[in-house]
Design a protein around this motif. Structure first.
Motif, mmCIF file in Angstrom:
data_model
loop_
_atom_site.group_PDB
_atom_site.id
_atom_site.type_symbol
_atom_site.label_atom_id
_atom_site.label_comp_id
_atom_site.label_asym_id
_atom_site.label_seq_id
_atom_site.Cartn_x
_atom_site.Cartn_y
_atom_site.Cartn_z
ATOM 1 N N GLY A 27 29.483 36.319 36.582
ATOM 2 C CA GLY A 27 30.929 36.518 36.557
ATOM 3 C C GLY A 27 31.608 35.528 35.632
ATOM 4 O O GLY A 27 31.215 34.364 35.556
ATOM 5 N N VAL A 28 32.610 36.013 34.889
ATOM 6 C CA VAL A 28 33.452 35.172 34.040
ATOM 7 C C VAL A 28 34.882 35.577 34.360
ATOM 8 O O VAL A 28 35.298 36.689 34.043
ATOM 9 C CB VAL A 28 33.164 35.375 32.535
ATOM 10 C CG1 VAL A 28 34.057 34.484 31.690
ATOM 11 C CG2 VAL A 28 31.694 35.127 32.225
ATOM 12 N N GLU A 29 35.604 34.696 35.048
ATOM 13 C CA GLU A 29 36.960 35.026 35.489
ATOM 14 C C GLU A 29 37.933 33.953 35.045
ATOM 15 O O GLU A 29 37.622 32.777 35.043
ATOM 16 C CB GLU A 29 36.998 35.150 37.014
ATOM 17 C CG GLU A 29 36.101 36.238 37.543
ATOM 18 C CD GLU A 29 36.172 36.343 39.048
ATOM 19 O OE1 GLU A 29 37.268 36.159 39.596
ATOM 20 O OE2 GLU A 29 35.133 36.589 39.652
ATOM 21 N N ARG A 30 39.111 34.406 34.688
ATOM 22 C CA ARG A 30 40.171 33.490 34.286
ATOM 23 C C ARG A 30 40.544 32.623 35.480
ATOM 24 O O ARG A 30 40.728 33.114 36.589
ATOM 25 C CB ARG A 30 41.376 34.309 33.811
ATOM 26 C CG ARG A 30 42.489 33.511 33.211
ATOM 27 C CD ARG A 30 42.082 33.016 31.824
ATOM 28 N NE ARG A 30 43.102 32.179 31.252
ATOM 29 C CZ ARG A 30 43.873 32.544 30.259
ATOM 30 N NH1 ARG A 30 43.718 33.713 29.697
ATOM 31 N NH2 ARG A 30 44.783 31.725 29.804
ATOM 32 N N ASP A 31 40.636 31.331 35.275
ATOM 33 C CA ASP A 31 41.048 30.417 36.333
ATOM 34 C C ASP A 31 42.547 30.541 36.520
ATOM 35 O O ASP A 31 43.281 30.794 35.569
ATOM 36 C CB ASP A 31 40.682 28.982 35.952
ATOM 37 C CG ASP A 31 40.685 28.028 37.128
ATOM 38 O OD1 ASP A 31 41.020 28.456 38.247
ATOM 39 O OD2 ASP A 31 40.362 26.847 36.926
#
Length: 130
Positions: A110-114
């Motif tokens: 997963g790569v999610e905007r903080d």
């Protein structure tokens, strides 16, 4: 006894008992009916980023993956934080190319905007289970 005098197998609740049951059902159903609108309002307040937009991200890795190795392989120079306890991953400021490289990496789940999280309000003095 003829056919018209036969008792119906269907039982009905007496009206005085039926009213509170219906009122309770409506009170319990109201929050469920309003939940989609509350979720939509929350999503509008925190729009998702454009694909590949730079900024702070949280990257989640597969169990057993080495965060330092994934960072080297995808061009991430510095992490703001490396997660190793409950989840494997890291938080870093990424550019669009790094986001794309991470999303294509086999060890990245997963790569999610903080960003800020929104939750339900908590009563004052609530500290959780003891």
């Amino acid at each position: 006894m003829n056919d018209t005098e036969r008792e119906s197998p269907v039982r009905t609740l007496p009206l005085p008992l039926l009213r509170p049951v219906l009122a309770a059902a409506l009170l319990l159903a109201a929050p469920v009916a309003l939940a989609p609108a509350a979720y939509a309002a929350q999503q509008a307040a925190y729009p998702s980023p454009e694909e590949g937009e730079g900024g702070p991200y949280i990257v989640t890795l597969a169990p057993g993956a080495d965060p330092e190795q994934v960072m080297r392989e995808t061009g991430v120079v510095e992490a703001r934080y490396v997660y190793a306890s409950a989840v494997s991953g890291f938080a870093a400021d990424l550019d669009g190319g790094q986001v794309a490289a991470l999303r294509a990496h086999p060890d990245v789940t997963g790569v999610e905007r903080d960003g800020e999280g929104v939750g339900a309000p908590v009563e004052g003095g609530a500290t959780g289970p003891r």
